[in-house]
Scaffold this motif. Structure first.
Motif, mmCIF file in Angstrom:
data_model
loop_
_atom_site.group_PDB
_atom_site.id
_atom_site.type_symbol
_atom_site.label_atom_id
_atom_site.label_comp_id
_atom_site.label_asym_id
_atom_site.label_seq_id
_atom_site.Cartn_x
_atom_site.Cartn_y
_atom_site.Cartn_z
ATOM 1 N N LEU A 131 0.662 -1.272 0.014
ATOM 2 C CA LEU A 131 0.039 0.050 0.122
ATOM 3 C C LEU A 131 0.956 1.213 0.102
ATOM 4 O O LEU A 131 0.567 2.145 -0.617
ATOM 5 N N GLU A 132 2.011 1.409 0.763
ATOM 6 C CA GLU A 132 2.856 2.357 0.671
ATOM 7 C C GLU A 132 3.697 2.496 -0.573
ATOM 8 O O GLU A 132 3.799 3.623 -1.088
ATOM 9 N N GLY A 133 3.888 1.256 -1.197
ATOM 10 C CA GLY A 133 4.400 1.585 -2.469
ATOM 11 C C GLY A 133 3.601 1.899 -3.609
ATOM 12 O O GLY A 133 4.025 2.732 -4.472
ATOM 13 N N VAL A 134 2.199 1.645 -3.328
ATOM 14 C CA VAL A 134 1.372 2.265 -4.401
ATOM 15 C C VAL A 134 0.935 3.853 -4.162
ATOM 16 O O VAL A 134 1.156 4.416 -5.220
ATOM 17 N N ARG A 135 1.049 4.058 -2.933
ATOM 18 C CA ARG A 135 1.129 5.354 -2.601
ATOM 19 C C ARG A 135 2.255 6.464 -3.011
ATOM 20 O O ARG A 135 2.020 7.525 -3.732
ATOM 21 N N SER A 136 3.317 5.792 -3.018
ATOM 22 C CA SER A 136 4.622 6.425 -3.422
ATOM 23 C C SER A 136 5.091 6.428 -4.592
ATOM 24 O O SER A 136 6.090 7.043 -5.092
ATOM 25 N N GLY A 137 4.236 5.466 -5.425
ATOM 26 C CA GLY A 137 4.467 5.436 -7.036
ATOM 27 C C GLY A 137 5.482 4.329 -7.372
ATOM 28 O O GLY A 137 5.811 4.095 -8.400
ATOM 29 N N ARG A 138 6.008 3.754 -6.307
ATOM 30 C CA ARG A 138 6.741 2.612 -6.575
ATOM 31 C C ARG A 138 6.203 1.294 -6.982
ATOM 32 O O ARG A 138 6.806 0.609 -7.808
ATOM 33 N N VAL A 139 5.035 1.125 -6.673
ATOM 34 C CA VAL A 139 4.251 -0.241 -7.065
ATOM 35 C C VAL A 139 3.200 0.284 -7.833
ATOM 36 O O VAL A 139 2.441 1.182 -7.500
ATOM 37 N N GLU A 140 3.245 -0.224 -9.136
ATOM 38 C CA GLU A 140 2.252 0.033 -10.302
ATOM 39 C C GLU A 140 1.344 -1.023 -10.447
ATOM 40 O O GLU A 140 0.169 -0.851 -10.983
ATOM 41 N N ARG A 141 1.760 -2.190 -10.291
ATOM 42 C CA ARG A 141 0.922 -3.316 -10.711
ATOM 43 C C ARG A 141 0.852 -4.354 -9.189
ATOM 44 O O ARG A 141 1.767 -4.572 -8.823
ATOM 45 N N VAL A 142 -0.312 -4.872 -8.790
ATOM 46 C CA VAL A 142 -0.570 -5.668 -7.574
ATOM 47 C C VAL A 142 -1.467 -6.845 -7.845
ATOM 48 O O VAL A 142 -2.397 -6.814 -8.619
ATOM 49 N N TYR A 143 -0.717 -8.120 -7.601
ATOM 50 C CA TYR A 143 -1.299 -9.375 -7.868
ATOM 51 C C TYR A 143 -1.568 -10.143 -6.646
ATOM 52 O O TYR A 143 -0.446 -9.868 -5.663
ATOM 53 N N ALA A 144 -2.606 -10.734 -6.401
ATOM 54 C CA ALA A 144 -2.710 -11.413 -5.132
ATOM 55 C C ALA A 144 -3.162 -12.886 -5.261
ATOM 56 O O ALA A 144 -4.111 -13.196 -5.955
ATOM 57 N N ASP A 145 -2.282 -13.819 -4.685
ATOM 58 C CA ASP A 145 -2.422 -15.335 -4.942
ATOM 59 C C ASP A 145 -3.970 -15.429 -4.107
ATOM 60 O O ASP A 145 -4.178 -15.203 -3.074
ATOM 61 N N GLU A 146 -4.687 -16.523 -4.583
ATOM 62 C CA GLU A 146 -5.994 -16.922 -4.082
ATOM 63 C C GLU A 146 -5.678 -17.471 -2.645
ATOM 64 O O GLU A 146 -6.590 -17.111 -1.820
#
Length: 341
Positions: free
Chosen positions: A175-190
């Motif tokens: 979440l912090e990575g998304v807010r800071s622009g470091r994380v662009e794509r998020v995937y979650a294992d089932e």
């Protein structure tokens, strides 16, 4: 004493305590239903931990601490009876070291005072809860700073507010990575068989307004081969002194796949999850759960005649497959020495 929190900074509180009664959101029912259980007896706390009403090592620790307070209020000055309660509480789930750690902290209060004091125990439980919130914030910033801008991340199981006292461990980093622009794509294992990824992580990401995609574990290799993932980021239920990690079953497989595909592996957990007395992962007890859980995940309520299953809830990821371990004390790299970040 009533715990007071600010969700915008402290995270969603899945564990709440008003000084006498514990409130837990029943994670078995999410995302279809948000039902809160109100608990005022230690037996119900033990059952909630064992039955996965509450799960995630840090959240289990916080729950256990508040459970110890309720047990003390019920026992009065019966220290021996309370110690028996603590022994049963500690065995509710054997792999998560935070449970034993929390119970030990509460025992230490009684040793220091030489008696059972529910108010002193409540103060200690609250301090533990606040410390976890602060640790979550620190880990989120430290872990996300390691990630290059524009990265894709894959996470496993659930490691957000539902699993901790604050914003989360691995999911806090995401979440912090998304807010800071470091994380662009998020995937979650089932995350079978309890589907913590598709039910709980997805619920938390949607609640936070983060775009994501859920995938079955069997698709992880193809996802990594596509080049869309730069980091696998998970939590931990216990970390041995050498850096071996016990976490939700399937973590080891992801680490092996990540190494093959040149994807980095990050583990995020509070320092209380590090067990310095455990030399390596070989000594960690792996909880085996009822095989019926596997069939229930397929919509089969009773085990078919003649069917058998192996249902370990955790596996051990060797330290050499982990690129870094993040705690509130910093980012640690191989060879792991948790006294020197």
């Amino acid at each position: 004493m009533t715990t007071v929190f600010d969700e915008s900074s402290d995270g969603f509180q899945a564990v709440r305590f008003d000084g006498k009664r514990l409130e837990l959101i029943d994670q078995r029912l999410l995302p279809q239903e948000e039902r809160w259980l109100r608990i005022d007896q230690i037996d119900a706390v033990i059952a909630a931990i064992a039955d996965l009403v509450v799960r995630g090592a840090p959240a289990i620790g916080v729950t256990a601490a508040y459970g110890a307070v309720m047990a003390a209020r019920a026992r009065g000055d019966d220290l021996r009876g309370w110690l028996t309660d603590m022994q049963r509480l500690e065995q509710a789930r054997p792999t998560a070291v935070n449970l034993a750690w929390a119970v030990a902290r509460m025992r230490e209060v009684t040793v220091r005072l030489g008696r059972l004091d529910s108010d002193a125990l409540a103060d200690e439980a609250y301090r533990m809860h606040r410390a976890d919130i602060e640790a979550n914030r620190t880990m989120a910033k430290a872990g996300s700073a390691v990630i290059d801008p524009g990265s894709g991340v894959l996470t496993h199981c659930n490691t957000g507010s539902l699993a901790t006292g604050g914003i989360g461990t691995a999911l806090g980093v995401v979440l912090e990575g998304v807010r800071s622009g470091r994380v662009e794509r998020v995937y979650a294992d089932e995350t079978r068989p309890w589907l913590q990824g598709s039910r709980l992580t997805a619920w938390e990401l949607a609640r936070a307004g983060v775009e994501f995609q859920v995938l079955v574990e069997g698709a992880a290799a193809a996802l990594m081969a596509s080049g869309k993932v730069d980091w696998v980021i998970t939590g931990a239920d216990r970390i041995a002194a050498n850096g071996d990690v016990a976490n939700k079953i399937g973590t080891y497989a992801l680490a092996v796949l990540a190494r093959h595909h040149g994807v980095k592996m990050m583990v995020v957990a509070p320092s209380s999850t590090v067990d310095p007395a455990m030399a390596s992962g070989q000594g960690i007890e792996i909880e085996q759960r009822d095989s019926a859980e596997i069939w229930r995940a397929a919509g089969i309520e009773s085990v078919p005649s003649g069917f058998a299953a192996w249902n370990p809830v955790f596996d051990i990821t060797p330290a050499e497959l982990v690129d870094c371990i993040v705690t509130e004390n910093g980012v640690f790299y191989p060879d792991y020495d948790f006294s020197q970040p």
